[in-house]
Design a protein around this motif. Structure first.
Motif, PDB file in Angstrom:
ATOM      1  N   ARG A  93      13.658  23.103  48.087  1.00 20.29           N
ATOM      2  CA  ARG A  93      13.766  21.671  47.821  1.00 20.29           C
ATOM      3  C   ARG A  93      12.812  20.888  48.705  1.00 20.29           C
ATOM      4  NH1 ARG A  93      19.413  22.274  47.537  1.00 20.29           N
ATOM      5  NH2 ARG A  93      19.620  21.452  49.642  1.00 20.29           N
ATOM      6  N   SER A  94      12.760  21.299  49.982  1.00 16.60           N
ATOM      7  CA  SER A  94      11.887  20.585  50.905  1.00 16.60           C
ATOM      8  C   SER A  94      10.426  20.696  50.457  1.00 16.60           C
ATOM      9  CB  SER A  94      12.069  21.160  52.309  1.00 16.60           C
ATOM     10  OG  SER A  94      11.148  20.562  53.172  1.00 16.60           O
ATOM     11  N   GLY A  95      10.039  21.908  50.063  1.00 20.08           N
ATOM     12  CA  GLY A  95       8.666  22.084  49.594  1.00 20.08           C
ATOM     13  C   GLY A  95       8.395  21.256  48.348  1.00 20.08           C
ATOM     14  N   ARG A  96       9.364  21.236  47.457  1.00 19.73           N
ATOM     15  CA  ARG A  96       9.197  20.458  46.226  1.00 19.73           C
ATOM     16  C   ARG A  96       9.069  18.968  46.534  1.00 19.73           C
ATOM     17  NH1 ARG A  96      12.695  17.635  43.121  1.00 19.73           N
ATOM     18  NH2 ARG A  96      12.174  17.392  40.919  1.00 19.73           N
ATOM     19  N   GLU A  97       9.846  18.519  47.490  1.00 23.04           N
ATOM     20  CA  GLU A  97       9.802  17.089  47.811  1.00 23.04           C
ATOM     21  C   GLU A  97       8.498  16.704  48.504  1.00 23.04           C
ATOM     22  OE1 GLU A  97      13.489  16.935  49.769  1.00 23.04           O
ATOM     23  OE2 GLU A  97      14.604  16.620  47.926  1.00 23.04           O
ATOM     24  N   ILE A  98       8.000  17.616  49.347  1.00 21.32           N
ATOM     25  CA  ILE A  98       6.707  17.317  49.982  1.00 21.32           C
ATOM     26  C   ILE A  98       5.609  17.281  48.922  1.00 21.32           C
ATOM     27  CG2 ILE A  98       4.957  18.241  51.535  1.00 21.32           C
ATOM     28  CD1 ILE A  98       7.234  19.184  53.324  1.00 21.32           C
ATOM     29  N   ARG A  99       5.680  18.229  47.982  1.00 20.71           N
ATOM     30  CA  ARG A  99       4.683  18.226  46.906  1.00 20.71           C
ATOM     31  C   ARG A  99       4.795  16.936  46.083  1.00 20.71           C
ATOM     32  NH1 ARG A  99       6.209  23.602  46.346  1.00 20.71           N
ATOM     33  NH2 ARG A  99       7.491  23.131  44.521  1.00 20.71           N
ATOM     34  N   LEU A 100       6.019  16.534  45.835  1.00 18.74           N
ATOM     35  CA  LEU A 100       6.245  15.301  45.082  1.00 18.74           C
ATOM     36  C   LEU A 100       5.685  14.093  45.827  1.00 18.74           C
ATOM     37  CD1 LEU A 100       7.724  13.966  42.639  1.00 18.74           C
ATOM     38  CD2 LEU A 100       9.675  13.702  44.153  1.00 18.74           C
ATOM     39  N   LEU A 101       5.953  14.054  47.127  1.00 19.93           N
ATOM     40  CA  LEU A 101       5.450  12.949  47.941  1.00 19.93           C
ATOM     41  C   LEU A 101       3.926  12.898  47.896  1.00 19.93           C
ATOM     42  CD1 LEU A 101       5.714  10.789  50.240  1.00 19.93           C
ATOM     43  CD2 LEU A 101       5.567  12.699  51.830  1.00 19.93           C
ATOM     44  N   LEU A 102       3.303  14.068  48.115  1.00 24.65           N
ATOM     45  CA  LEU A 102       1.840  14.095  48.129  1.00 24.65           C
ATOM     46  C   LEU A 102       1.275  13.731  46.764  1.00 24.65           C
ATOM     47  CD1 LEU A 102       1.260  17.284  50.318  1.00 24.65           C
ATOM     48  CD2 LEU A 102       1.067  14.876  50.989  1.00 24.65           C
ATOM     49  N   LEU A 103       1.960  14.194  45.709  1.00 22.39           N
ATOM     50  CA  LEU A 103       1.496  13.886  44.354  1.00 22.39           C
ATOM     51  C   LEU A 103       1.546  12.381  44.086  1.00 22.39           C
ATOM     52  CD1 LEU A 103       0.654  15.035  41.561  1.00 22.39           C
ATOM     53  CD2 LEU A 103       3.074  14.995  40.951  1.00 22.39           C
ATOM     54  N   VAL A 104       2.654  11.762  44.466  1.00 20.12           N
ATOM     55  CA  VAL A 104       2.789  10.319  44.230  1.00 20.12           C
ATOM     56  C   VAL A 104       1.735   9.553  45.021  1.00 20.12           C
ATOM     57  CG1 VAL A 104       4.280   8.324  44.625  1.00 20.12           C
ATOM     58  CG2 VAL A 104       5.227  10.401  43.638  1.00 20.12           C
ATOM     59  N   ILE A 105       1.556   9.936  46.287  1.00 17.25           N
ATOM     60  CA  ILE A 105       0.568   9.223  47.107  1.00 17.25           C
ATOM     61  C   ILE A 105      -0.838   9.447  46.557  1.00 17.25           C
ATOM     62  CG2 ILE A 105      -0.487   9.152  49.400  1.00 17.25           C
ATOM     63  CD1 ILE A 105       2.270   9.629  50.568  1.00 17.25           C
ATOM     64  N   ALA A 106      -1.118  10.678  46.154  1.00 18.41           N
ATOM     65  CA  ALA A 106      -2.457  10.965  45.616  1.00 18.41           C
ATOM     66  C   ALA A 106      -2.704  10.164  44.346  1.00 18.41           C
ATOM     67  CB  ALA A 106      -2.589  12.463  45.333  1.00 18.41           C
ATOM     68  N   ILE A 107      -1.695  10.091  43.464  1.00 14.01           N
ATOM     69  CA  ILE A 107      -1.870   9.321  42.225  1.00 14.01           C
ATOM     70  C   ILE A 107      -2.077   7.842  42.548  1.00 14.01           C
ATOM     71  CG2 ILE A 107      -0.646   8.497  40.174  1.00 14.01           C
ATOM     72  CD1 ILE A 107       0.602  11.278  39.952  1.00 14.01           C
ATOM     73  N   ALA A 108      -1.295   7.332  43.497  1.00 18.89           N
ATOM     74  CA  ALA A 108      -1.422   5.916  43.851  1.00 18.89           C
ATOM     75  C   ALA A 108      -2.805   5.613  44.418  1.00 18.89           C
ATOM     76  CB  ALA A 108      -0.334   5.535  44.857  1.00 18.89           C
ATOM     77  N   VAL A 109      -3.261   6.470  45.337  1.00 19.64           N
ATOM     78  CA  VAL A 109      -4.575   6.226  45.956  1.00 19.64           C
ATOM     79  C   VAL A 109      -5.678   6.359  44.914  1.00 19.64           C
ATOM     80  CG1 VAL A 109      -6.234   7.122  47.623  1.00 19.64           C
ATOM     81  CG2 VAL A 109      -3.829   6.898  48.261  1.00 19.64           C
ATOM     82  N   ALA A 110      -5.582   7.406  44.092  1.00 17.20           N
ATOM     83  CA  ALA A 110      -6.616   7.597  43.071  1.00 17.20           C
ATOM     84  C   ALA A 110      -6.629   6.431  42.095  1.00 17.20           C
ATOM     85  CB  ALA A 110      -6.374   8.914  42.333  1.00 17.20           C
ATOM     86  N   GLY A 111      -5.447   6.018  41.672  1.00 16.19           N
ATOM     87  CA  GLY A 111      -5.369   4.888  40.739  1.00 16.19           C
ATOM     88  C   GLY A 111      -5.967   3.634  41.334  1.00 16.19           C
ATOM     89  N   LEU A 112      -5.663   3.390  42.597  1.00 14.12           N
ATOM     90  CA  LEU A 112      -6.167   2.171  43.240  1.00 14.12           C
ATOM     91  C   LEU A 112      -7.685   2.225  43.391  1.00 14.12           C
ATOM     92  CD1 LEU A 112      -4.844  -0.412  44.565  1.00 14.12           C
ATOM     93  CD2 LEU A 112      -5.446   0.647  46.718  1.00 14.12           C
ATOM     94  N   VAL A 113      -8.191   3.384  43.794  1.00 10.83           N
ATOM     95  CA  VAL A 113      -9.640   3.504  43.989  1.00 10.83           C
ATOM     96  C   VAL A 113     -10.369   3.321  42.661  1.00 10.83           C
ATOM     97  CG1 VAL A 113     -11.470   5.136  44.583  1.00 10.83           C
ATOM     98  CG2 VAL A 113      -9.476   4.904  46.064  1.00 10.83           C
TER      99      VAL A 113
END
Lengths: 397, 281
Positions: free
Chosen positions: B8-28
């Motif tokens: 679960r912890s690994g999944r949540e870290i992946r989820l966190l990184l995915l959301v942040i990556a999508i947000a940063v990519a979208g903004l850029v």
């Protein structure tokens, strides 16, 4: 279908007297939908029986850009009512905070950290985006970015029943408590553009006025001879707090928060009296705030563009904040993030507050962005998040 | 083998990184676009909540009323620039031709006096009133002609040189569904002894101000075939100004008199507009 027809836990001071008299509602065919929309709350408040996604469009429909029933002149006259409404919200939040801070300081710290992460994420993203795209923003960019970040940090309880699971209870309380930091910072958002005397005023005036109103209420409420006299004292304290905040151009939310906190921490029954009397006007007042916010919505290109950092980085900020504070709150980050997603009425309240404090075009733009963003996150939370939250449990089963 | 909590912890870290990556990519990606309009939209400053409740001085209320009415009347008014009609060319003997007694001498609309075209500035501005979708009624001082409105040329559709009125076509004002002056709602029998809203012309646009009209007396004066309203007392208003009531109803147009200024009532102007639009002169 497991219906939750009678929701009392999220209301300060217990259920409404009318609710007690009528009793639990009978299940209906639309019970599921109603059970979802009746649980939006913030810091123990049940802000309205229906959420922002209903009253914001209704306000826009009644506003000067549609039917015109709420004309620009009427909306301008209602500005003082907005100030009083924000003061009531601040007082109720202050009363609830005064109780929670003694019983759950750890959750309060977690909620404040989560809130700070979201503020920083949205403010930084907004500054970058505005600079890159050369969006025309009136006034200092830092002020506008911080204001948008503060609006984004507000969370309300989710559609889940707080009693349904431990994570729901924790998530709901964190969502409640994460509104305190942005309220406390609401007046300070103007600091980057303030001169030194103005800065001192912005910092200390809300605290001073809140303390004075708190002291007046503490001295008067308990000593009222009758219920009518007591209501007059409460309304007088409310008027004093709102009027002083408007006169000094500081946040009425912050003034109300300090006053409510005083009443709770001071000995006596001032907090319960204020809570009971203000609770009577709580629901209509919040519906009115939502309708006014909808009517003030100004469709514009700048507001539309600002949705990009607001939506993307509120989502990222809440997820990151939940991840950072999950260990403090003893909850799973994914669950916590899910419960923090809906902004609720306090995001609209912040935007209305900043509309009074910021330059006119920036305030209107901010309010429009937050209105659309709030509706989007409410819809997101209403339909998407319950399924997403349930996914790991089904997998585990 | 990792246990459930670690999964679960690994999944949540992946989820966190995915959301942040999508947000940063979208903004850029979105930040690569430039906002098309660089101008800040003008918004009326919001008065403070207490300002609406506080008692206001009568002059503040008058100013607010004038501002609101002027804003409402703005689509009806255009500013037209006039210039003197150039003198006829010098003839072969080096003499000026004899003036035609039928041609009125150029007048300065501010003073109503004949002016020397060689010495005084003859360029002036006058407000024009939209009476038809493509026609604007304006006071045209004798010996002058309309040259432009804003940056667009002006076409004289009809003119009444005797009464110094003209109907113009403004090429720069061709809105699809324009707001027109409603003569039927005009003020009839304006008594005076009250404030009126006077709209004059400034180079950058119409200028509105409240003017107290002390008294109005009907007088008969050539070439008007119906009485006009002479303003009693000193009235610092130029000829050609548009007079409205404070609630935005049309009262009339100021014209020069030998001993002051008069107002041509809306009813008279309505009739003359119909005549000008029908045949011209």
């Amino acid at each position: 279908m497991n219906l939750r027809p009678h929701i009392t836990r999220r209301e300060l001071g217990g259920p409404d007297p009318l609710d007690r008299r009528i009793g639990p509602a009978q299940p209906r065919s639309l019970g599921w939908l109603l059970s979802l929309v009746r649980t939006r709350s913030a810091l123990g408040l049940a802000p309205s029986p229906t959420p922002a996604i209903i009253f914001l469009p209704l306000g826009a429909l009644l506003g000067p850009r549609a039917l015109g029933l709420l004309s620009s002149d009427i909306l301008a006259d209602l500005d003082s009512v907005v100030t009083v409404g924000l003061t009531v919200l601040g007082m109720l939040v202050g009363v609830a905070l005064g109780r929670d801070i003694r019983t759950a300081p750890r959750l309060f710290a977690a909620a404040s950290l989560e809130s700070a992460v979201t503020i920083a994420a949205v403010a930084a993203a907004t500054m970058y985006f505005v600079q890159q795209t050369q969006l025309p923003i009136e006034g200092p960019l830092l002020v506008a970015a911080l204001a948008l970040g503060l609006c984004a940090s507000a969370s309300s309880a989710t559609s889940a029943d707080p009693d349904s699971e431990p994570a729901a209870a924790i998530g709901t309380r964190v969502a409640d408590l994460d509104d305190v930091l942005p309220i406390a910072l609401a007046s300070c958002v103007l600091l980057p553009s303030a001169t030194a005397p103005q800065a001192w005023l912005l910092i200390f005036a809300p605290i001073g006025v809140g303390l004075v109103v708190g002291a007046i209420g503490w001295l008067l409420f308990d000593r009222a001879d009758s219920g009518g006299e007591r209501v007059v004292f409460v309304l007088g304290a409310l008027g004093l707090a709102g009027g002083a905040a408007a006169y000094l151009t500081v946040s009425p939310l912050e003034v109300g928060l300090v006053a409510g906190l005083c009443w709770t921490l001071a000995p006596g029954r001032a907090d319960r009296i204020a809570e009971m009397d203000l609770g009577k006007v709580q629901h209509p007042l919040i519906v009115m705030l939502l309708v006014i916010a909808g009517a003030l919505w100004v469709p514009g290109d700048v507001a539309l563009w600002l949705l990009a950092p607001y939506l993307l980085f509120r989502l990222a900020g809440k997820v990151a904040g939940a991840w950072a504070t999950a260990s403090l709150a003893d909850a799973r980050p994914a669950d916590l993030a899910a419960y923090l997603m809906p902004p609720g009425v306090l995001a609209i309240a912040f935007a209305l507050n900043f509309r009074q404090l910021l330059p006119a075009s920036t305030g209107d733009t901010l309010l429009s962005t937050v209105c659309v963003g709030t509706a989007a996150f409410e819809l997101f939370a209403l339909f998407v998040l319950p399924r997403w939250r349930n996914t790991p449990r089904r997998e585990a089963a | 083998m990792p246990n459930g909590a670690e999964e679960r912890s690994g999944r949540e870290i992946r989820l966190l990184l995915l959301v942040i990556a999508i947000a940063v990519a979208g903004l850029v990606v979105l930040a690569r676009f430039r906002f098309p309009a660089a101008d800040i939209v003008a918004v009326t400053p919001t008065p403070g909540p207490l300002e609406r409740l506080a008692a206001r001085a009568p002059f503040d209320e008058l100013a607010a009323t004038v501002a609101a009415t002027a804003e409402r009347l703005a689509p009806l008014v255009a500013v037209v620039e006039f210039d003197q009609i150039p003198p006829p060319p010098v003839n072969a003997k080096g003499r000026m031709p004899r003036p035609n007694p039928r041609t009125p001498e150029p007048q300065n609309p501010r003073t109503s006096e004949p002016q020397n075209p060689r010495t005084s500035s003859t360029r002036y501005f006058a407000p024009a009133l939209r009476v038809r979708a493509d026609r604007w009624l304006v006071y045209q001082a004798a010996g002058t002609r309309a040259v432009r409105s804003g940056s667009g040329p002006v076409m004289v559709a009809a003119e009444d040189t005797g009464r110094q009125l003209a109907l113009l076509g403004l090429s720069g004002r061709t809105e699809p569904d324009p707001q027109l002056l409603d003569f039927s709602s005009a003020v009839h029998g304006f008594p005076g002894t009250s404030y009126a809203l006077v709209i004059e012309a400034a180079p950058a646009g119409p200028a509105a101000r409240p003017v107290f009209i002390p008294r109005l007396d009907p007088v008969s004066a050539a070439p008007w075939d119906s009485p006009i309203l002479r303003v009693g007392g000193t009235m610092p208003v130029a000829a050609g100004a548009l007079v409205f009531s404070l609630d935005g109803r049309f009262i009339g147009l100021t014209v020069p008199l030998e001993d002051g200024v008069a107002i041509v009532a809306a009813a008279t102007l309505s009739r003359l507009t119909g005549e000008l639009a029908g045949g011209g002169q």
